[in-house]
Design an enzyme around this catalytic site. Sequence first.
Site, PDB file in Angstrom:
ATOM      1  N   HIS A   1       6.455  -1.458  -9.355  1.00 13.97           N
ATOM      2  CA  HIS A   1       6.756  -2.204 -10.385  1.00 13.97           C
ATOM      3  C   HIS A   1       8.407  -1.632 -10.618  1.00 13.97           C
ATOM      4  O   HIS A   1       9.125  -1.856 -11.552  1.00 13.97           O
ATOM      5  CB  HIS A   1       6.500  -1.667 -11.848  1.00 13.97           C
ATOM      6  CG  HIS A   1       4.813  -2.092 -11.927  1.00 13.97           C
ATOM      7  ND1 HIS A   1       4.181  -2.972 -12.388  1.00 13.97           N
ATOM      8  CD2 HIS A   1       3.799  -1.356 -11.467  1.00 13.97           C
ATOM      9  CE1 HIS A   1       2.948  -2.915 -12.239  1.00 13.97           C
ATOM     10  NE2 HIS A   1       2.759  -1.945 -11.698  1.00 13.97           N
TER      11      HIS A   1
ATOM     12  N   SER B   1      34.833  -6.934  -1.125  1.00 14.46           N
ATOM     13  CA  SER B   1      35.298  -7.968  -1.998  1.00 14.46           C
ATOM     14  C   SER B   1      36.723  -8.177  -2.244  1.00 14.46           C
ATOM     15  O   SER B   1      37.521  -7.446  -2.109  1.00 14.46           O
ATOM     16  CB  SER B   1      34.594  -7.622  -3.494  1.00 14.46           C
ATOM     17  OG  SER B   1      35.426  -8.262  -4.443  1.00 14.46           O
TER      18      SER B   1
END
Length: 479
Positions: free
Chosen positions: A153, A274
Site C-alpha cells: 500500500h 528542468s
Amino acid sequence: MSAQGVRAEAAAHMAAIGASAHYDHRLAPYDVVVSREHVAMLARQEIIPSDAAAGLLAGLAELEEQLRSAKPVLDPDAEDVHTAIEQYLEERIGADAGWLGTARARNDLAVTALRLWLRDQTAELGATLVALAQALAAQAEEHAGTVMPGFSHLQVAQPVTFGHICLAYAEAFLRDAKRLGFVRALQDECPMGAGALAGTGFPIDRDSVARGLGFRLPSANSVESVGDRGFALDFLSAGASIALNLSRFGAEIVFWSSQPVGLISLPDELVSSSAALPHKRNPDAAELVRGKTGRVLGNLYALQTVVKGLPLSYFRDLQEDKEPLFDTADTLRLSLNAAVSLATLMRPNTATMRDRTDVAFITSSDFAEWLTREQRIPFREAHHLVAKLVRAAGELGCSLGELPVDVRRGVDERLALTQWPDITVEASAAARTSQGGTAPERVREAAALLRTRLAEAQDAFRPDEPDHETPADGNGDQR
Ligand code: ARG
C-alpha cells in the site's frame, strides 16, 4: 468537378488508402528470403524452367545486395512491398520474372514474410529481456544484504533487501522472455503454398519450403493460414505483458528517485534537468519507459478490433496488421534498452535505505513471530498482544525492544520476560530465510539460480536452423 475528375480523385483516394509500401518495405529482406526458397523449390519440382529460376535467383541476390547497402531501389508508390519486388525483378530480368508468381499469391507470401520478421523480433526482444534480468541479477548479487523498507500500500511494511526487490522484477522479465518463446513456438508454421486460399494444383513441396525457411512445418489448412493473425495477436499480447512490467519498473524508479524518498540515484545520462528549476533531476527515461506502455497496449487493442468479425480467409483489413506490430516491436526495443541502462546504472543510496526503514514498529511482525517461536503463543494471539504492545510503546515513545517489563506484564503476564529481544531491521531481514524470502543468503542463492535459468531462456532464442540466414535489417521508413 467533371465526372472524370471525380473518378480520378477516387482512384487517388483508393491508392492512398491502399498503400502500404511506405511502411511494409521493412519486410523486403524477408520477401527475398521467402521468394528465393519458393523459386528453388519450383525449379526442383520442375514446375518452372531452370534458366528462369537461375535468372530469378540472380535478380533476388542483386536485390538483397541493394537492400543491405540501404539503397532505395523499390518503388515507394507500389501498392505494397511484394508488388514492388515483383516490379523490380521484371525491370531486371524481364518476362522470366513472371514465373515467380507460380503456385503462390500475395496472401500466403505477405503473411509468411511477416512471420519471419516477427520471429526475428521475438529473438531480439527476448534476448534484451534476458539482458535486463541479468542486470537486475547483478544488482542482487551486489546488494543481497542492503536493507531497505519493503512497501505494501506504499506504506512501510517490513524490512527487505534491495537485492530481493531487484530479483522480483527479474522474475517478471524472465517470465516475459519465456512468453515470447511460446509465441515463437506457436508461430512455427509456414503458410507458403496456401496460395490465395485454396492451395494449388502445382506439385509443390511445402515441407521443403517450410524447412528451408526455418519453420517446423507447413501450415495444416490453407484457408485458415492466409487469414489467421493469431500469431500476431500473441506477439502483441506478450508485448503488452512486457510493457506492463516495464511500466511498473519505471514507476518504481520514479518513486525511488524522488528526493523525499531518496532510495536510489540515477546517473546524469538517464535524467534530464528542468529548464525552469535548475536543481531538478527528472527521471525522464523511467517515465518514458512507463509512458510508452500506452501505445503498446493500444496496438494490441487495435489489431484485436481489426480481426474481430472477420470470417475466414483474407480480407484487405488484414493489411492493418503491420503498423501495430512494427510499432510494438520498435517501442519495446526502445523501452527495454532504456530499462537495461536503468537497471545497470541505478545506485541504491544504502544509508538512506537504512534510514527509511526507521519507521516505528517496522519489526512488529518479528516480535509476534518471536512470541510464537520462543514462548509457544499461538500466532493470532501473539499478533493481538503485539498490537497492544505497539500501542503502549507509542504512548511511551519507545521502541518495542525498550518496553519496560512492568508495562509488558500489564499487557499480559506471559510477556514479563527478563530476556526480551530488540529486533533490528537487519535481524528481521536475515530471519526471513524461507525459500524465496528476503534473507541475504536466500537472495544470493536465488540470484545464482536465476543466472542458470536466464542462460536456459537465452538458449531458447538461438536460431535452430543454421541454413536460415537472417536477412539484412530493413528498419526505418523510406519516404
Ligand atoms: N499488402 C497486403 C497485406 O499485407 C498483401 C496481400 C494482398 N492480397 C490481396 N489479395 N490484396 O495484407
